[in-house]
Write a protein that holds these residues in place. Structure first.
Motif, PDB file in Angstrom:
ATOM      1  N   ALA A   1      22.589  22.865 -74.369  1.00 33.33           N
ATOM      2  CA  ALA A   1      21.639  23.247 -73.313  1.00 33.33           C
ATOM      3  C   ALA A   1      21.128  24.666 -73.490  1.00 33.33           C
ATOM      4  O   ALA A   1      20.040  25.003 -73.004  1.00 33.33           O
ATOM      5  CB  ALA A   1      22.301  23.102 -71.950  1.00 33.33           C
ATOM      6  N   ASP A   2      21.903  25.513 -74.177  1.00 36.90           N
ATOM      7  CA  ASP A   2      21.537  26.931 -74.333  1.00 36.90           C
ATOM      8  C   ASP A   2      20.973  27.251 -75.712  1.00 36.90           C
ATOM      9  O   ASP A   2      20.696  28.408 -76.015  1.00 36.90           O
ATOM     10  CB  ASP A   2      22.775  27.819 -74.104  1.00 36.90           C
ATOM     11  CG  ASP A   2      23.343  27.643 -72.709  1.00 36.90           C
ATOM     12  OD1 ASP A   2      22.548  27.402 -71.781  1.00 36.90           O
ATOM     13  OD2 ASP A   2      24.576  27.737 -72.558  1.00 36.90           O
ATOM     14  N   THR A   3      20.849  26.254 -76.569  1.00 35.44           N
ATOM     15  CA  THR A   3      20.401  26.511 -77.946  1.00 35.44           C
ATOM     16  C   THR A   3      18.881  26.439 -78.027  1.00 35.44           C
ATOM     17  O   THR A   3      18.278  25.436 -77.659  1.00 35.44           O
ATOM     18  CB  THR A   3      21.040  25.499 -78.921  1.00 35.44           C
ATOM     19  OG1 THR A   3      22.451  25.492 -78.725  1.00 35.44           O
ATOM     20  CG2 THR A   3      20.753  25.889 -80.357  1.00 35.44           C
ATOM     21  N   GLU A   4      18.286  27.500 -78.539  1.00 35.79           N
ATOM     22  CA  GLU A   4      16.829  27.609 -78.624  1.00 35.79           C
ATOM     23  C   GLU A   4      16.380  27.492 -80.085  1.00 35.79           C
ATOM     24  O   GLU A   4      17.171  27.692 -81.007  1.00 35.79           O
ATOM     25  CB  GLU A   4      16.384  28.970 -78.069  1.00 35.79           C
ATOM     26  CG  GLU A   4      16.781  29.205 -76.622  1.00 35.79           C
ATOM     27  CD  GLU A   4      16.147  28.197 -75.665  1.00 35.79           C
ATOM     28  OE1 GLU A   4      15.074  27.651 -75.998  1.00 35.79           O
ATOM     29  OE2 GLU A   4      16.740  27.947 -74.601  1.00 35.79           O
TER      30      GLU A   4
ATOM     31  N   HIS B   1      18.330  16.112 -76.056  1.00 37.72           N
ATOM     32  CA  HIS B   1      17.377  17.048 -75.450  1.00 37.72           C
ATOM     33  C   HIS B   1      17.267  18.316 -76.302  1.00 37.72           C
ATOM     34  O   HIS B   1      16.170  18.873 -76.468  1.00 37.72           O
ATOM     35  CB  HIS B   1      17.822  17.381 -74.028  1.00 37.72           C
ATOM     36  CG  HIS B   1      16.813  18.152 -73.250  1.00 37.72           C
ATOM     37  ND1 HIS B   1      15.490  17.774 -73.138  1.00 37.72           N
ATOM     38  CD2 HIS B   1      16.913  19.313 -72.548  1.00 37.72           C
ATOM     39  CE1 HIS B   1      14.836  18.656 -72.395  1.00 37.72           C
ATOM     40  NE2 HIS B   1      15.681  19.597 -72.040  1.00 37.72           N
ATOM     41  N   PHE B   2      18.399  18.770 -76.834  1.00 34.81           N
ATOM     42  CA  PHE B   2      18.352  19.925 -77.760  1.00 34.81           C
ATOM     43  C   PHE B   2      17.449  19.620 -78.951  1.00 34.81           C
ATOM     44  O   PHE B   2      16.572  20.416 -79.306  1.00 34.81           O
ATOM     45  CB  PHE B   2      19.766  20.293 -78.236  1.00 34.81           C
ATOM     46  CG  PHE B   2      19.799  20.929 -79.591  1.00 34.81           C
ATOM     47  CD1 PHE B   2      19.328  22.226 -79.772  1.00 34.81           C
ATOM     48  CD2 PHE B   2      20.248  20.221 -80.702  1.00 34.81           C
ATOM     49  CE1 PHE B   2      19.310  22.806 -81.038  1.00 34.81           C
ATOM     50  CE2 PHE B   2      20.248  20.791 -81.963  1.00 34.81           C
ATOM     51  CZ  PHE B   2      19.777  22.093 -82.131  1.00 34.81           C
ATOM     52  N   PHE B   3      17.643  18.454 -79.568  1.00 33.84           N
ATOM     53  CA  PHE B   3      16.802  18.108 -80.719  1.00 33.84           C
ATOM     54  C   PHE B   3      15.335  17.952 -80.289  1.00 33.84           C
ATOM     55  O   PHE B   3      14.426  18.380 -80.996  1.00 33.84           O
ATOM     56  CB  PHE B   3      17.304  16.822 -81.382  1.00 33.84           C
ATOM     57  CG  PHE B   3      18.538  17.003 -82.224  1.00 33.84           C
ATOM     58  CD1 PHE B   3      18.528  17.810 -83.356  1.00 33.84           C
ATOM     59  CD2 PHE B   3      19.726  16.345 -81.901  1.00 33.84           C
ATOM     60  CE1 PHE B   3      19.666  17.973 -84.148  1.00 33.84           C
ATOM     61  CE2 PHE B   3      20.865  16.496 -82.682  1.00 33.84           C
ATOM     62  CZ  PHE B   3      20.834  17.312 -83.805  1.00 33.84           C
ATOM     63  N   ASP B   4      15.125  17.347 -79.118  1.00 27.10           N
ATOM     64  CA  ASP B   4      13.750  17.168 -78.633  1.00 27.10           C
ATOM     65  C   ASP B   4      13.053  18.519 -78.442  1.00 27.10           C
ATOM     66  O   ASP B   4      11.863  18.664 -78.721  1.00 27.10           O
ATOM     67  CB  ASP B   4      13.736  16.418 -77.298  1.00 27.10           C
ATOM     68  CG  ASP B   4      14.128  14.955 -77.425  1.00 27.10           C
ATOM     69  OD1 ASP B   4      14.205  14.453 -78.565  1.00 27.10           O
ATOM     70  OD2 ASP B   4      14.365  14.314 -76.382  1.00 27.10           O
ATOM     71  N   ARG B   5      13.822  19.506 -77.938  1.00 27.17           N
ATOM     72  CA  ARG B   5      13.224  20.820 -77.659  1.00 27.17           C
ATOM     73  C   ARG B   5      12.962  21.629 -78.915  1.00 27.17           C
ATOM     74  O   ARG B   5      12.093  22.492 -78.948  1.00 27.17           O
ATOM     75  CB  ARG B   5      14.138  21.632 -76.723  1.00 27.17           C
ATOM     76  CG  ARG B   5      14.164  21.123 -75.292  1.00 27.17           C
ATOM     77  CD  ARG B   5      14.964  22.068 -74.392  1.00 27.17           C
ATOM     78  NE  ARG B   5      16.365  22.185 -74.777  1.00 27.17           N
ATOM     79  CZ  ARG B   5      16.903  23.206 -75.427  1.00 27.17           C
ATOM     80  NH1 ARG B   5      16.173  24.248 -75.765  1.00 27.17           N
ATOM     81  NH2 ARG B   5      18.184  23.214 -75.737  1.00 27.17           N
TER      82      ARG B   5
END
Ligand SMILES: Cc1cc2nc3c(=O)[nH]c(=O)nc-3n(C[C@H](O)[C@H](O)[C@H](O)COP(=O)(O)O)c2cc1C
Length: 163
Positions: free
Chosen positions: A40-43, A70-74
């Motif tokens: 959730a915190d990985t940009e 969601h991380f991969f999607d972002r």
């Protein structure tokens, strides 16, 4: 100094223990800086800054956990074509299977043109009843050692310039 990024999600602690074991082992390599960050915190910038990756996720409903997806999607398109050739490994915490979550991570990593340094480590917690699924998990020493081995291998390869 090379950077190893470990991205993880965990709801009942199993995946977190696996990721922490890999991180601790990788940190034994003096020339490698290890970042352990919740999905959730990985940009995208974290992904761009790293030289290698460990992706650690539970399998939920025959898929990687939604937070990991969601991380991969972002981040997927933000880093596409900018991280090709970098090394990665996968840790999966599952009740009884884990294969499909591993396949999904591998498919995304193929899109990024990453290089797998080992087969996915899949740890089964044998949680099958609603109570067992919700219970806090404790990963056994033998399985933690499999995760440490991945951390050590990836960190050593980064330090030596192999990856
Ligand atoms: C909604 C849900 C769906 C799950 N589906 C699967 C599944 O398809 N295959 C499997 O092997 N385990 C499944 N599990 C079990 C989890 O992978 C297992 O509890 C694991 O320990 C969770 O990781 P964590 O402790 O890091 O949260 C599911 C758990 C939940 C909560």
């Amino acid at each position: 100094m090379k950077q190893l990024l470990i991205v993880y999600h965990s709801r009942t602690g199993g995946t977190r223990q696996m990721a922490e074991a890999a991180a601790a082992a990788a940190a034994g390599e003096s020339d490698v800086e290890v970042q352990l960050i919740a999905a959730a915190d990985t940009e995208p910038q974290h992904v761009l800054d790293a030289d290698g990756y460990i992706f650690a996720t539970p399998e939920n409903l025959a898929a990687m956990a939604g937070m990991m997806k969601h991380f991969f999607d972002r981040t997927y398109y933000a880093v596409l074509d900018r991280i090709a050739g970098r090394a990665y490994a996968t840790l999966i915490c599952a009740g009884s299977d884990g294969e499909n979550a591993a396949r999904q991570v591998a498919r995304i990593a193929t899109g990024w043109r990453l290089r797998a340094i080992a087969d996915p480590v899949i740890v089964c917690t044998h949680a099958q009843t609603p109570e067992a699924i919700l219970a806090a998990k404790t990963i056994g020493e033998k399985d933690l050692e499999r995760c440490r081995e991945i951390g050590r291998q990836l960190a050593a390869g980064l330090a030596m310039g192999i990856y």
